[in-house]
Design a protein around this motif. Structure first.
Motif, mmCIF file in Angstrom:
data_model
loop_
_atom_site.group_PDB
_atom_site.id
_atom_site.type_symbol
_atom_site.label_atom_id
_atom_site.label_comp_id
_atom_site.label_asym_id
_atom_site.label_seq_id
_atom_site.Cartn_x
_atom_site.Cartn_y
_atom_site.Cartn_z
ATOM 1 N N LEU A 62 18.402 77.376 33.438
ATOM 2 C CA LEU A 62 17.671 78.539 32.948
ATOM 3 C C LEU A 62 16.179 78.223 32.958
ATOM 4 C CD1 LEU A 62 20.350 77.933 30.932
ATOM 5 C CD2 LEU A 62 19.801 80.246 30.341
ATOM 6 N N TRP A 73 13.520 85.051 30.488
ATOM 7 C CA TRP A 73 14.450 84.017 30.933
ATOM 8 C C TRP A 73 15.216 84.469 32.168
ATOM 9 C CZ3 TRP A 73 14.536 79.106 29.524
ATOM 10 C CH2 TRP A 73 13.892 78.747 28.347
ATOM 11 N N ILE A 75 18.344 83.024 34.829
ATOM 12 C CA ILE A 75 19.406 82.050 35.092
ATOM 13 C C ILE A 75 19.356 81.765 36.585
ATOM 14 C CG2 ILE A 75 21.883 81.599 35.028
ATOM 15 C CD1 ILE A 75 22.030 83.620 32.690
ATOM 16 N N GLY A 83 18.401 86.507 32.411
ATOM 17 C CA GLY A 83 19.084 85.994 31.226
ATOM 18 C C GLY A 83 18.820 86.879 30.021
#
Length: 140
Positions: A62, A73, A75, A83
């Protein structure tokens, strides 16, 4: 009571008060250092830029591509997607609050297998580029 006795008692009281103050400040400094040493994450939780987690389910990477003060965020592994900023920030806050109970030195004769860590159940790597910090730890 005479003036000399009053001065003597005041001097003795001042000596004991100074010794108490010095000792209590020394104890507070020691406790603060021990608390810092026990922290899993020494960097500020808000400064974390990258989090890598490896467990039985695979490798998860991440990255926080901040947009000003707002977390963003992403991933990157196992699939690239956005994220959940709140969930990831909460997970980092939990890691920031975690404390070490045991630390093992695996550089000498002792090996990870001696502690049941040859294949840890969880490995976490936290990077905070703004502070130049990187923390890695394994669990179970």
């Amino acid at each position: 009571m005479s003036f000399k006795k009053t001065i003597l008692l005041a001097a003795i009281f001042a000596i004991f008060a100074g010794a108490y103050y010095w000792e209590s400040s020394r104890v507070k400094q020691k406790e603060a250092k021990e608390d810092l040493d026990a922290q899993v994450l020494k960097a500020d939780a808000k400064s974390v830029d990258k989090l890598t987690i490896e467990n039985a389910n695979g490798l998860f990477e991440l990255v926080n591509a901040k947009d000003g003060d707002k977390d963003n965020w992403r991933i990157l592994k196992p699939v690239e997607t956005k994220g959940d900023d709140t969930a990831i920030s909460n997970m980092i806050a939990i890691l920031a609050g975690a404390r070490k109970s045991n630390v093992f030195d695996l550089t000498g004769e002792l090996k990870a297998a001696d502690y049941g860590l040859e294949k840890p159940e969880l490995s976490v790597k936290i990077e905070a580029s703004s502070e130049g910090a990187m923390e890695t730890f394994s669990v179970g």
